[in-house]
Design a protein around this motif. Structure first.
Motif, mmCIF file in Angstrom:
data_model
loop_
_atom_site.group_PDB
_atom_site.id
_atom_site.type_symbol
_atom_site.label_atom_id
_atom_site.label_comp_id
_atom_site.label_asym_id
_atom_site.label_seq_id
_atom_site.Cartn_x
_atom_site.Cartn_y
_atom_site.Cartn_z
ATOM 1 N N ALA A 9 -6.695 8.937 8.374
ATOM 2 C CA ALA A 9 -6.854 9.906 9.451
ATOM 3 C C ALA A 9 -5.632 10.802 9.514
ATOM 4 N N ILE A 10 -5.870 12.037 9.903
ATOM 5 C CA ILE A 10 -4.797 12.993 10.165
ATOM 6 C C ILE A 10 -4.722 13.157 11.671
ATOM 7 N N SER A 11 -3.529 12.992 12.210
ATOM 8 C CA SER A 11 -3.369 13.071 13.663
ATOM 9 C C SER A 11 -2.490 14.249 14.046
ATOM 10 N N PHE A 12 -2.942 14.988 15.041
ATOM 11 C CA PHE A 12 -2.189 16.090 15.633
ATOM 12 C C PHE A 12 -2.087 15.819 17.128
ATOM 13 N N GLY A 13 -1.059 15.108 17.510
ATOM 14 C CA GLY A 13 -0.906 14.768 18.920
ATOM 15 C C GLY A 13 -2.011 13.833 19.370
ATOM 16 N N MET A 14 -2.858 14.281 20.268
ATOM 17 C CA MET A 14 -3.937 13.458 20.809
ATOM 18 C C MET A 14 -5.226 13.564 19.982
ATOM 19 N N VAL A 15 -5.240 14.453 18.983
ATOM 20 C CA VAL A 15 -6.441 14.659 18.177
ATOM 21 C C VAL A 15 -6.283 13.930 16.849
ATOM 22 N N SER A 16 -7.274 13.144 16.478
ATOM 23 C CA SER A 16 -7.267 12.411 15.219
ATOM 24 C C SER A 16 -8.510 12.791 14.420
ATOM 25 N N ILE A 17 -8.308 13.194 13.159
ATOM 26 C CA ILE A 17 -9.414 13.631 12.306
ATOM 27 C C ILE A 17 -9.578 12.627 11.173
ATOM 28 N N PRO A 18 -10.753 11.998 11.053
ATOM 29 C CA PRO A 18 -10.960 11.046 9.960
ATOM 30 C C PRO A 18 -11.059 11.765 8.607
ATOM 31 N N VAL A 19 -10.480 11.145 7.574
ATOM 32 C CA VAL A 19 -10.461 11.726 6.230
ATOM 33 C C VAL A 19 -10.926 10.668 5.244
ATOM 34 N N ARG A 20 -11.756 11.077 4.290
ATOM 35 C CA ARG A 20 -12.200 10.193 3.213
ATOM 36 C C ARG A 20 -11.925 10.876 1.883
ATOM 37 N N LEU A 21 -11.432 10.117 0.912
ATOM 38 C CA LEU A 21 -11.111 10.651 -0.406
ATOM 39 C C LEU A 21 -12.085 10.077 -1.424
#
Length: 71
Positions: A9-21
């Protein structure tokens, strides 16, 4: 459906974005050209023999190093 080789996951403060490779499915090559900044025309690099004042074909080029002046 293919399985990811990594999950995170990539996190920007309170926002977390799931990432798959995933692994690549096909190979792609990218080649760039050198261009003149002003008119975007192609710039070429010639392999030039300074002593004979002529271009040298690529298959006639060998590698070496200078161990003494002009040797």
């Amino acid at each position: 459906m293919p399985r990811p080789i990594w999950r995170g996951a990539i996190s920007f403060g309170m926002v977390s974005i799931p990432v798959r490779l995933y692994t690549a499915t096909e190979s792609k090559d990218v080649s760039f050209r050198q261009l003149d900044r002003e008119d975007h025309s192609r710039v070429r690099q010639l392999r030039w023999n300074m002593e004979l004042d002529r271009e040298v074909p690529y298959d006639q080029i060998v590698r070496g190093y200078e161990y003494a002046k002009d040797r």
